[in-house]
Write a protein that holds these residues in place. Structure first.
Motif, mmCIF file in Angstrom:
data_model
loop_
_atom_site.group_PDB
_atom_site.id
_atom_site.type_symbol
_atom_site.label_atom_id
_atom_site.label_comp_id
_atom_site.label_asym_id
_atom_site.label_seq_id
_atom_site.Cartn_x
_atom_site.Cartn_y
_atom_site.Cartn_z
ATOM 1 N N CYS A 1 38.801 43.721 33.163
ATOM 2 C CA CYS A 1 37.242 43.557 33.555
ATOM 3 C C CYS A 1 37.038 42.717 34.582
ATOM 4 O O CYS A 1 36.463 42.640 35.678
ATOM 5 C CB CYS A 1 36.642 43.615 32.645
ATOM 6 N N LEU A 2 38.074 41.557 33.873
ATOM 7 C CA LEU A 2 37.964 40.234 35.684
ATOM 8 C C LEU A 2 38.921 40.596 36.406
ATOM 9 O O LEU A 2 38.847 39.941 37.884
ATOM 10 C CB LEU A 2 38.277 39.013 34.201
ATOM 11 N N SER A 3 39.441 41.188 36.089
ATOM 12 C CA SER A 3 40.744 41.621 37.141
ATOM 13 C C SER A 3 40.612 42.728 38.316
ATOM 14 O O SER A 3 41.041 43.133 39.506
ATOM 15 C CB SER A 3 41.928 41.482 36.747
ATOM 16 N N VAL A 4 38.902 43.382 38.182
ATOM 17 C CA VAL A 4 38.515 43.775 38.853
ATOM 18 C C VAL A 4 38.528 44.074 40.237
ATOM 19 O O VAL A 4 37.971 43.101 40.577
ATOM 20 C CB VAL A 4 38.037 45.330 38.616
ATOM 21 N N PRO A 5 39.307 45.023 41.135
ATOM 22 C CA PRO A 5 38.929 44.269 42.242
ATOM 23 C C PRO A 5 37.564 43.833 43.318
ATOM 24 O O PRO A 5 36.715 45.238 42.851
ATOM 25 C CB PRO A 5 40.207 45.212 43.116
ATOM 26 N N LEU A 6 37.457 43.388 43.650
ATOM 27 C CA LEU A 6 35.923 42.966 44.401
ATOM 28 C C LEU A 6 35.081 44.299 44.846
ATOM 29 O O LEU A 6 36.569 45.176 46.029
ATOM 30 C CB LEU A 6 35.675 41.699 45.316
ATOM 31 N N PRO B 1 39.062 36.088 47.043
ATOM 32 C CA PRO B 1 37.579 36.459 46.841
ATOM 33 C C PRO B 1 37.097 35.943 45.879
ATOM 34 O O PRO B 1 35.420 36.343 46.008
ATOM 35 C CB PRO B 1 37.699 37.827 47.485
ATOM 36 N N SER B 2 37.603 36.410 44.602
ATOM 37 C CA SER B 2 36.820 35.875 43.585
ATOM 38 C C SER B 2 36.818 34.657 43.487
ATOM 39 O O SER B 2 35.475 34.089 42.972
ATOM 40 C CB SER B 2 37.581 35.600 41.841
ATOM 41 N N LEU B 3 36.928 33.524 44.306
ATOM 42 C CA LEU B 3 36.924 31.893 44.449
ATOM 43 C C LEU B 3 36.014 31.602 45.576
ATOM 44 O O LEU B 3 35.092 30.811 45.770
ATOM 45 C CB LEU B 3 37.974 31.613 43.468
ATOM 46 N N ASP B 4 36.762 32.420 46.573
ATOM 47 C CA ASP B 4 36.136 31.733 48.346
ATOM 48 C C ASP B 4 34.738 32.032 48.668
ATOM 49 O O ASP B 4 33.747 32.587 47.867
ATOM 50 C CB ASP B 4 36.848 32.217 49.284
ATOM 51 N N PRO B 5 34.221 30.685 49.234
ATOM 52 C CA PRO B 5 32.540 31.181 49.427
ATOM 53 C C PRO B 5 32.459 32.171 50.014
ATOM 54 O O PRO B 5 33.043 33.160 50.676
ATOM 55 C CB PRO B 5 31.773 29.909 49.929
ATOM 56 N N TRP C 1 20.906 42.016 48.198
ATOM 57 C CA TRP C 1 21.509 42.110 48.307
ATOM 58 C C TRP C 1 22.863 41.505 46.757
ATOM 59 O O TRP C 1 24.245 42.700 46.906
ATOM 60 C CB TRP C 1 22.112 41.685 49.645
ATOM 61 N N PHE C 2 22.401 40.421 46.742
ATOM 62 C CA PHE C 2 22.744 40.461 45.693
ATOM 63 C C PHE C 2 22.522 41.012 43.977
ATOM 64 O O PHE C 2 23.454 41.125 43.798
ATOM 65 C CB PHE C 2 22.556 38.960 44.953
ATOM 66 N N ALA C 3 22.036 41.619 44.045
ATOM 67 C CA ALA C 3 21.450 42.278 43.396
ATOM 68 C C ALA C 3 22.712 44.012 42.776
ATOM 69 O O ALA C 3 23.442 44.311 42.591
ATOM 70 C CB ALA C 3 20.400 43.231 42.758
ATOM 71 N N GLU C 4 23.110 44.230 44.260
ATOM 72 C CA GLU C 4 24.055 45.166 44.730
ATOM 73 C C GLU C 4 25.432 44.606 44.527
ATOM 74 O O GLU C 4 26.293 45.936 44.385
ATOM 75 C CB GLU C 4 23.526 46.301 46.013
ATOM 76 N N TYR C 5 25.856 43.563 44.942
ATOM 77 C CA TYR C 5 27.142 42.948 44.855
ATOM 78 C C TYR C 5 27.152 41.776 43.934
ATOM 79 O O TYR C 5 27.327 40.404 44.287
ATOM 80 C CB TYR C 5 27.416 42.530 46.021
ATOM 81 N N ALA C 6 26.750 42.002 43.064
ATOM 82 C CA ALA C 6 26.361 40.599 42.009
ATOM 83 C C ALA C 6 27.553 39.898 41.614
ATOM 84 O O ALA C 6 27.920 38.840 41.184
ATOM 85 C CB ALA C 6 26.094 41.578 40.339
ATOM 86 N N GLU C 7 29.079 40.394 41.737
ATOM 87 C CA GLU C 7 29.881 40.120 41.766
ATOM 88 C C GLU C 7 29.953 38.380 42.677
ATOM 89 O O GLU C 7 31.241 37.793 42.106
ATOM 90 C CB GLU C 7 31.231 40.341 42.154
#
Length: 477
Positions: A26-31, A83-87, A177-183
């Motif tokens: 789950c954690l490694s699912v691509p953004l 992408p999982s950590l960058d701003p 937008w954040f609701a759609e891209y919550a990751e």
């Protein structure tokens, strides 16, 4: 029985292993997996080859509570680094009503336009930008206000707007937008802009902080904001043109002394007849100067000073240009190139934009948007935000007359913050790339030596290097 216990233990261990593996998967699912269906962009107009990272595009509808809906178009280019950590950086374009795609293709985005002659003769082509900010962050652009680029409104009256309304729509956009891209909610979040967006960015930042402090609702991981050659205070901006022009050798000593004597430091909106007479001479002496970059050919942008130019970057600077100008590539019609790229059926399909019958023709700075500046000074907003410790990076091309770096220094002084590091050069590859001041409360200012109004248009490598140092956490350059 011992064998049974062993099997039971192994089974329990196996179940635990499955749980761990499932969590790791789950954690490694691509953004982007949580993105709305059909949002991923497979092709970009004018570009051939594989996109440098995952890209997404679509619309977020705002204003439902008013029963008058506005549909804001967005484009997300995910970081090429981590992408999982960058701003995540949202770009608010200036204008005050111009599409962010121009900045994406001429400044810091993942693509850059190829030679202007190609645009006119063979159609627009774009290539990968080696200095794209996607190498350090995920970039989100939004066409704002409604009527700009691919964004549109259901009611014609909504194309008449102002700063306050625009910020309200932008916050509404971000929360949805954040609701759609919550990751991306846990990623550091920054707001960025240039020129007129100096009016919008601090107000939007203030709104994010205020909403974060309230109970309920989305909590955006806001860390700070950045601005280049920003419009901040009408009086300061407009009174800066005369002393800057003198410092850069654009007007004579005699005229400057006369202006100082007759205008008493107030060069803009001064009713003194002697001051007005001297200002007319001032306008005459700088009439042929490119306000975007005082050393560049004058044909690239609309020349001379009008009230609109004095008040803010009006967006008219990109009006149609002669294809046969003596000055070469800089003078070709870049507006036409952008429209050929984006205002086509195939371009709209690739970018998930609505048909022209719905959103109207694609215009970088459309005339249908009637915009009023209703926030004339932003100094209190900067004080409020920086007093809470959020990070701020202000940078200026030192050859812009439109919003001179001296005007930026003037309003920074009004914050009354201590200079931790006084004016000093900053370096890139052992060369002076500009000058910098570091203030208390996490404020960093820098000039980009030799750059114009939007510094990354002129010196993308220098801006890229400075921005990466800052966004990666450096306190100074």
């Amino acid at each position: 029985m011992p064998r049974q216990r062993t099997l039971t233990s192994e089974a329990a261990g196996g179940r635990l292993l499955l749980v761990v593996v499932a969590v790791l998967l789950c954690l490694s699912v691509p953004l982007g997996r949580a993105a709305p269906p059909g949002a991923e962009v497979a092709e970009f107009p004018g570009f051939t080859g594989k996109l440098p990272s995952k890209h997404y595009a679509g619309y977020v509808t705002v204003g439902q509570h008013e029963q008058r809906k506005r549909h804001l178009y967005y484009y997300l280019a995910v970081s090429e680094r981590n992408p999982s950590l960058d701003p995540v950086v949202i770009w608010i374009n200036g204008g005050p009503a111009c599409s962010g795609f121009s900045a994406f293709l001429h400044s810091f985005g993942p693509f850059r336009m190829e030679g202007s002659q190609v645009h006119i003769n063979d159609g627009p082509r774009v290539a990968v930008n080696p200095y794209s900010w996607t190498k350090m962050a995920s970039l989100l652009l939004v066409d704002s206000p409604a009527g700009v680029g691919y964004s549109y409104a259901d009611h014609e009256d909504d194309y008449t707007t102002d700063d306050t309304s625009r910020v309200a729509d932008l916050y509404d956009f971000l929360s949805k937008w954040f609701a759609e891209y919550a990751e991306f909610l846990s990623n550091p979040f920054y707001v960025a802009g240039c020129s007129y967006s100096g009016v919008i960015v601090p107000v939007l930042a203030h709104e994010i902080i205020k909403r974060n402090e309230e109970s309920g609702g989305v909590k955006i991981n806001f860390k700070g904001y950045s601005l280049c050659n920003p419009a901040i205070d009408v009086d300061i901006e407009n009174n800066a043109h005369v002393p800057y022009a003198f410092r850069m050798g654009l007007i004579s000593d005699e005229l400057f002394q006369s202006l100082v004597t007759t205008c008493n430091g107030k060069y803009w909106n001064n009713s003194n007849p002697s001051c007005q007479e001297n200002m007319e001479q001032f306008y005459t002496q700088i009439k042929g100067i490119n306000m975007e970059h005082i050393l560049c050919p004058p044909c690239r942008y609309k020349m001379g000073i009008t009230n609109q130019f004095i008040e803010y970057d009006s967006g008219q600077m990109f009006e149609s240009l002669s294809k046969t100008s003596k000055h070469g590539l800089e003078c070709n019609d870049q507006e036409l190139a952008l429209e050929k790229l984006f205002d086509t059926r195939s371009g709209r399909e690739k970018l998930h934009a609505k048909k022209v019958e719905v959103s109207g023709p694609w215009k970088r700075c459309p005339k249908r948007v009637l915009y009023t500046r209703d926030i004339l000074t932003l100094i209190e907003y900067h004080l409020n935000i920086t007093s809470k410790g959020y990070r701020v990076f202000i940078y200026s091309g030192d050859h812009s007359l439109l919003v001179p770096f001296t005007s930026t220094l003037e309003w920074l002084k009004k914050l009354n913050y201590k200079e931790i590091e006084k004016w000093h050069p900053w370096y890139l590859e052992n060369q002076i790339a500009g000058y910098s001041i570091r203030y208390e409360n996490n404020i960093l200012f820098a000039t980009i030596k030799g750059a114009g109004h939007v510094p990354s248009d002129y010196l993308p490598f220098e801006v890229f290097a400075a921005y990466q140092r800052w966004i990666d956490g450096a306190a100074s350059l």
